[in-house]
Design a protein around this motif. Sequence first.
Motif, PDB file in Angstrom:
ATOM      1  N   TYR A 393      -8.298  -9.134  -3.438  1.00 40.26           N
ATOM      2  CA  TYR A 393      -7.369  -8.988  -2.304  1.00 40.26           C
ATOM      3  C   TYR A 393      -7.724  -7.718  -1.524  1.00 40.26           C
ATOM      4  O   TYR A 393      -7.004  -6.708  -1.600  1.00 40.26           O
ATOM      5  N   PRO A 394      -8.817  -7.733  -0.765  1.00 38.96           N
ATOM      6  CA  PRO A 394      -9.290  -6.513  -0.074  1.00 38.96           C
ATOM      7  C   PRO A 394      -8.291  -5.942   0.936  1.00 38.96           C
ATOM      8  O   PRO A 394      -8.171  -4.724   1.063  1.00 38.96           O
ATOM      9  N   ARG A 395      -7.584  -6.809   1.664  1.00 40.76           N
ATOM     10  CA  ARG A 395      -6.618  -6.302   2.653  1.00 40.76           C
ATOM     11  C   ARG A 395      -5.440  -5.621   1.975  1.00 40.76           C
ATOM     12  O   ARG A 395      -4.977  -4.560   2.429  1.00 40.76           O
ATOM     13  N   LEU A 396      -4.962  -6.222   0.903  1.00 35.49           N
ATOM     14  CA  LEU A 396      -3.856  -5.617   0.166  1.00 35.49           C
ATOM     15  C   LEU A 396      -4.298  -4.282  -0.446  1.00 35.49           C
ATOM     16  O   LEU A 396      -3.529  -3.313  -0.466  1.00 35.49           O
ATOM     17  N   TRP A 397      -5.539  -4.242  -0.930  1.00 40.01           N
ATOM     18  CA  TRP A 397      -6.046  -3.016  -1.533  1.00 40.01           C
ATOM     19  C   TRP A 397      -6.062  -1.857  -0.539  1.00 40.01           C
ATOM     20  O   TRP A 397      -5.763  -0.711  -0.898  1.00 40.01           O
ATOM     21  N   GLU A 398      -6.409  -2.125   0.708  1.00 45.07           N
ATOM     22  CA  GLU A 398      -6.428  -1.074   1.722  1.00 45.07           C
ATOM     23  C   GLU A 398      -5.048  -0.439   1.890  1.00 45.07           C
ATOM     24  O   GLU A 398      -4.939   0.749   2.188  1.00 45.07           O
ATOM     25  N   LYS A 399      -3.997  -1.225   1.682  1.00 51.33           N
ATOM     26  CA  LYS A 399      -2.636  -0.692   1.793  1.00 51.33           C
ATOM     27  C   LYS A 399      -2.221   0.071   0.531  1.00 51.33           C
ATOM     28  O   LYS A 399      -1.428   1.016   0.597  1.00 51.33           O
ATOM     29  N   GLU A 400      -2.782  -0.336  -0.599  1.00 49.63           N
ATOM     30  CA  GLU A 400      -2.326   0.210  -1.874  1.00 49.63           C
ATOM     31  C   GLU A 400      -3.167   1.364  -2.415  1.00 49.63           C
ATOM     32  O   GLU A 400      -2.718   2.119  -3.278  1.00 49.63           O
ATOM     33  N   LYS A 401      -4.405   1.525  -1.927  1.00 46.84           N
ATOM     34  CA  LYS A 401      -5.347   2.413  -2.594  1.00 46.84           C
ATOM     35  C   LYS A 401      -4.915   3.885  -2.637  1.00 46.84           C
ATOM     36  O   LYS A 401      -5.215   4.595  -3.596  1.00 46.84           O
ATOM     37  N   LYS A 402      -4.207   4.345  -1.617  1.00 50.87           N
ATOM     38  CA  LYS A 402      -3.819   5.759  -1.592  1.00 50.87           C
ATOM     39  C   LYS A 402      -2.773   6.094  -2.638  1.00 50.87           C
ATOM     40  O   LYS A 402      -2.684   7.240  -3.095  1.00 50.87           O
ATOM     41  N   THR A 403      -1.963   5.119  -3.009  1.00 53.78           N
ATOM     42  CA  THR A 403      -0.901   5.359  -3.996  1.00 53.78           C
ATOM     43  C   THR A 403      -1.037   4.401  -5.187  1.00 53.78           C
ATOM     44  O   THR A 403      -0.052   4.057  -5.824  1.00 53.78           O
ATOM     45  N   TRP A 404      -2.266   3.983  -5.469  1.00 56.45           N
ATOM     46  CA  TRP A 404      -2.452   2.933  -6.465  1.00 56.45           C
ATOM     47  C   TRP A 404      -1.966   3.351  -7.851  1.00 56.45           C
ATOM     48  O   TRP A 404      -1.342   2.550  -8.566  1.00 56.45           O
ATOM     49  N   ASP A 405      -2.232   4.570  -8.280  1.00 61.92           N
ATOM     50  CA  ASP A 405      -1.815   4.972  -9.623  1.00 61.92           C
ATOM     51  C   ASP A 405      -0.309   4.835  -9.819  1.00 61.92           C
ATOM     52  O   ASP A 405       0.156   4.449 -10.897  1.00 61.92           O
ATOM     53  N   GLU A 406       0.457   5.136  -8.799  1.00 67.22           N
ATOM     54  CA  GLU A 406       1.913   4.979  -8.890  1.00 67.22           C
ATOM     55  C   GLU A 406       2.300   3.509  -8.906  1.00 67.22           C
ATOM     56  O   GLU A 406       3.226   3.101  -9.618  1.00 67.22           O
ATOM     57  N   THR A 407       1.603   2.689  -8.128  1.00 66.36           N
ATOM     58  CA  THR A 407       1.862   1.242  -8.147  1.00 66.36           C
ATOM     59  C   THR A 407       1.498   0.660  -9.507  1.00 66.36           C
ATOM     60  O   THR A 407       2.229  -0.170 -10.067  1.00 66.36           O
ATOM     61  N   PHE A 408       0.372   1.100 -10.050  1.00 68.51           N
ATOM     62  CA  PHE A 408      -0.089   0.624 -11.355  1.00 68.51           C
ATOM     63  C   PHE A 408       0.951   0.915 -12.437  1.00 68.51           C
ATOM     64  O   PHE A 408       1.110   0.128 -13.387  1.00 68.51           O
TER      65      PHE A 408
END
Length: 439
Positions: A393-408
């Motif tokens: 999901y490359p488009r979703l990743w662009e939205k999530e990558k800056k705060t991914w650790d918190e989302t994870f």
Amino acid sequence: MSRNNKCQNVSNRCCNVVLDAAQSGGHLREDKPRRCKLTAMRIAIISLSILLLSGCWSRREIEDLNITVAAALDIGHISSEEQEFEKKGADYPRNQRITLTYQMAKPEQSTGQDASGSKRKYRNVSLSGDSLYQISRETSLKETNPIFGQHYKALVIGSDLAQQLNLRDVLDFFMREQEFRPSCLVYISRGTGKEVLDVNLPGDVPAFRLLGISDNHYRTNRLLKPLSLTNLLEKLNLMTSFMIQNVVTAKGELKLSGASIISGSTGKQLGYLDEEDMEAVNWVLGGSKGGVVKSKDIITNQVSVYEITNVKSQITPHVENGRISFDVKVKSDGRLGEQMISDGNDFDNKFIRRLEEDAEKQIKELVTKLLDKLQKKYHADVLGFSDKLRIAYPRLWEKEKKTWDETFATTPIRYDVQVTIREYGTTNMRARQVVGQEG
């Protein structure tokens, strides 16, 4: 006759040939062709001889090099030697920010008394300052020969430094230094990096010992896949969390045990994973070719050992109504490596299945403990779930990558484990053959 005189004679002959050609209107006289051919052959032979005799133009004698095989980085501290130099005015202005330790192998061969292995095959030099480049050049004031870094095997980072400083900044020097070998492996010491390089290994070199132990990942699933400096810098630039293998020292020995978690956002160490966590890491990531799982039969309560021969893992991301989740499927084949059950019958499929189920249960418990630690305690995805999401999901990743650790940290992860015992060892192979012959 010297080589220079020979070359001069050849040159004179060539000049005579050219003059003869000029005097005859641009053509060689008819009595010159044979002489010209001989001259050309002589020039070719002499030129080839010069090339063969000249040797390597950039050679550097091994006796003139400080062959550096490892380096260690720690929070700055002044050694007793540096304090003595300062008292005598042998100092320059600097902040004691970082201590850099070089480990240099001794090139001489061991003979006589040294053959027993009682003498160290290396020596260490430690210097402090606020610039690694300046520290490396300060060695020129103490060492006869320059540091030669084309044989680096290991870079050890002290845990205090890893916790306080951004590794992206600290390792900038090694990224730019042309004489530093980027394929060297990186470790984090549970103490100081210097003490790892100072362990007393008569007849051995700590850097070589580290490298050799790292090659044992095919024998155990408690080791992290070796991480080179090149790959470390790539991970730091991607700003995603990751792991570095830990090294621990005790009573003059060293051991690779657990791993350090490095934050993608800060480039600093967040905490540690223990050896059980490393087993879980390798179950989730797959690819293990070695390791064991102790199983207990629920009826006899005796121990049997499942030896891993293969582990395959598949991580699948899902997105439903904007909610991210993952499925992890782990499959492992192995053999019955040890059986401490006198009346255990591994011809019985029910008995084998009980051992498989107990191994699956233990693996799930290890994975649960690991994910709990990563998601709730450290908020760090060091298992590569982000890569799977980025690819699917490359488009979703662009939205999530800056705060991914918190989302994870709040992302549901489901996992399934399947263990299959396919081999039983030579003892039961013979037993099966006997049973077959009796039948």
